[in-house]
Design a protein around this motif. Structure first.
Motif, PDB file in Angstrom:
ATOM      1  N   ALA A  46       0.900  -1.359  -0.304  1.00 40.87           N
ATOM      2  CA  ALA A  46      -0.398   0.408   0.111  1.00 40.87           C
ATOM      3  C   ALA A  46       1.108   1.636   0.454  1.00 40.87           C
ATOM      4  N   THR A  48       0.778   5.814   0.200  1.00 48.46           N
ATOM      5  CA  THR A  48       0.085   6.742  -0.099  1.00 48.46           C
ATOM      6  C   THR A  48       1.207   7.907  -0.273  1.00 48.46           C
ATOM      7  N   ASP A  50       0.666  11.753   0.238  1.00 48.98           N
ATOM      8  CA  ASP A  50       0.360  13.284   0.062  1.00 48.98           C
ATOM      9  C   ASP A  50       1.174  14.836  -0.026  1.00 48.98           C
ATOM     10  N   ARG A  55      -4.884  14.113  -0.090  1.00 47.93           N
ATOM     11  CA  ARG A  55      -4.556  12.610  -0.245  1.00 47.93           C
ATOM     12  C   ARG A  55      -4.641  12.873  -2.277  1.00 47.93           C
ATOM     13  N   GLN A  58      -3.499   7.341  -4.103  1.00 47.62           N
ATOM     14  CA  GLN A  58      -4.039   5.845  -2.583  1.00 47.62           C
ATOM     15  C   GLN A  58      -3.768   4.494  -3.337  1.00 47.62           C
ATOM     16  N   GLN A  60      -2.214   0.324  -4.371  1.00 46.63           N
ATOM     17  CA  GLN A  60      -1.561  -0.359  -4.391  1.00 46.63           C
ATOM     18  C   GLN A  60      -1.152  -1.304  -4.962  1.00 46.63           C
ATOM     19  N   TRP A  88       4.568   4.107   3.313  1.00 42.52           N
ATOM     20  CA  TRP A  88       4.434   2.804   2.630  1.00 42.52           C
ATOM     21  C   TRP A  88       4.100   1.748   3.083  1.00 42.52           C
ATOM     22  N   THR A  97       7.260   6.725   6.581  1.00 45.63           N
ATOM     23  CA  THR A  97       6.533   8.116   6.078  1.00 45.63           C
ATOM     24  C   THR A  97       7.794   8.346   6.276  1.00 45.63           C
TER      25      THR A  97
END
Lengths: 104, 286
Positions: A46, A48, A50, A55, A58, A60, A88, A97
């Protein structure tokens, strides 16, 4: 604890170009080690992104992504100085992060 | 929300650094170019070069640079020694520009050492690494990247965009160059190969891999800056010593012991030949 990512974020016209390099083994679970034992799958699943507190991605991912992968995004509407936060998480629960600021 | 950012993803091009390579031919050059182009690069080589250019901007070697930097700056050996005491030829702890000025004579050990050898020497001396352990696995594999490989990558990166200037002042430095030159041309083994068989003329290649002519500065630099490099096959960092050892293996020579004098000599020959060229490594290789 996972190793840090390398993030580059720069404005190109009205678009921010963001590139991120992640440090990860990305094991597919299909490989065998020298002893013949299967190397267990271990991959980022996963992601993401921002930008400026909003965001924008997002996603996968799975085992088809290479070891130490590079991802590139173009984001419209961002501006210089916006904070980019990328996160992730992998299938073993390890996560990371990192942040960067969009440069001119 | 007044100032709504119209954050529109133009293209979430998830460039998986190489799995994507099968899907890449999307923006190929128009077909006629293929037939024309008198000075054409072999099609496949050109394709790989494009591929490499894309990747060079985000070379995963940077990840190892960061690890190496951390070891160089923060790791403490027994008695609190750090790599700040390590003299790479420009004074204790000086990293900037040191990489492109090796191999050089080091009076403290009475030897000519190449960068890799010197760094391992320092890591053993100051950080308490055991030489036997390093020799057990000198090169990276898919399980593990040894610490010294990361440190080498970091030190090499600190010479990025600097001119290569391996010294040839000390008698032993000159000797190393001469020995290297001799080994380079020495034919032996079941194939009667020498380094020069593949690297002594222009325009040679193995399969799709162009081989630089190591007798020419502008070509020698290509080999020099390729390693330490990130190898996309497997996805790990490999060093110059690895490249040299592997060339020996490919020639069906006995593989040299890690950090052997003969490899230092060959590196001296290659580096001195590349003197004056700008170093753009660490590299990225397929």
């Amino acid at each position: 604890m996972a190793d840090p990512m390398k993030i580059r974020a720069q404005m190109k016209g009205d678009t921010a170009e963001i590139r991120v390099l992640m440090s990860h083994a990305m094991e597919t679970g299909q490989r065998k080690d020298n002893a013949g034992a299967t190397v267990p799958a271990h991959f980022i699943q996963a992601i993401t992104v921002d930008v400026g507190g909003k965001r924008v991605i997002q996603g996968q991912t799975s085992t088809s992504v290479s070891r130490n992968p590079v991802f590139g995004f173009k984001v419209k509407g961002a501006k210089v100085g916006d904070k980019v936060v990328i996160h992730w998480e992998d299938n073993k629960g390890d996560k990371r992060t990192d942040e960067a600021v969009i440069a001119a | 929300m007044k100032q709504r950012l119209s954050t529109l993803m133009v293209a979430a091009v998830m460039t998986a650094s190489f799995a994507a390579h099968a899907q890449q031919p999307a923006k190929k050059a128009p077909p006629p170019a293929k037939a024309a182009a008198p000075a054409k690069k072999e099609g496949i080589t050109a394709e790989f070069e494009k591929f490499r250019e894309v990747l060079e901007e985000d070379n995963p070697a940077e990840l190892f640079e960061a690890k190496g930097e951390d070891i160089w700056k923060n790791k403490k050996g027994p008695g609190g020694a750090t790599m700040a005491q390590c003299d790479l030829g420009l004074g204790a702890g000086v990293v900037k520009g040191a990489y492109v000025q090796m191999p050089r004579w080091f009076a403290d050990v009475g030897q000519v050492m190449d960068a890799e050898r010197r760094i391992v020497h320092c890591m053993v001396k100051y950080l308490g690494y055991k030489e036997e352990d390093i020799r057990k696995q000198p090169f990276s594999n898919d399980q593990r990247t040894p610490d010294h490989v990361s440190v080498i990558t970091y030190v090499a990166a600190q010479s990025r965009n600097l001119k290569i200037a391996a010294p040839q002042k000390h008698a032993k430095e000159i000797e190393a160059y001469r020995i290297g030159k001799e080994i380079f041309a020495y034919r032996a083994g079941p194939y009667d190969f020498s380094c020069a068989t593949c690297h002594g003329d222009d325009g040679k290649r193995i399969r799709t891999q162009d081989l630089p002519n190591l007798r020419k500065p502008a070509e020698a630099v290509k080999a020099y800056q390729g390693w330490p490099g990130y190898r996309m096959t497997g996805g790990f960092m490999l060093t110059q010593q690895w490249r040299m050892n592997d060339c020996f293996r490919q020639q069906r020579f006995p593989e040299p012991t890690y950090l052997s004098d003969s490899i230092t000599a060959l590196l001296a020959y290659m580096t001195v030949t590349a003197n004056g060229q700008v170093y753009k490594g660490p590299g990225i290789k397929r």
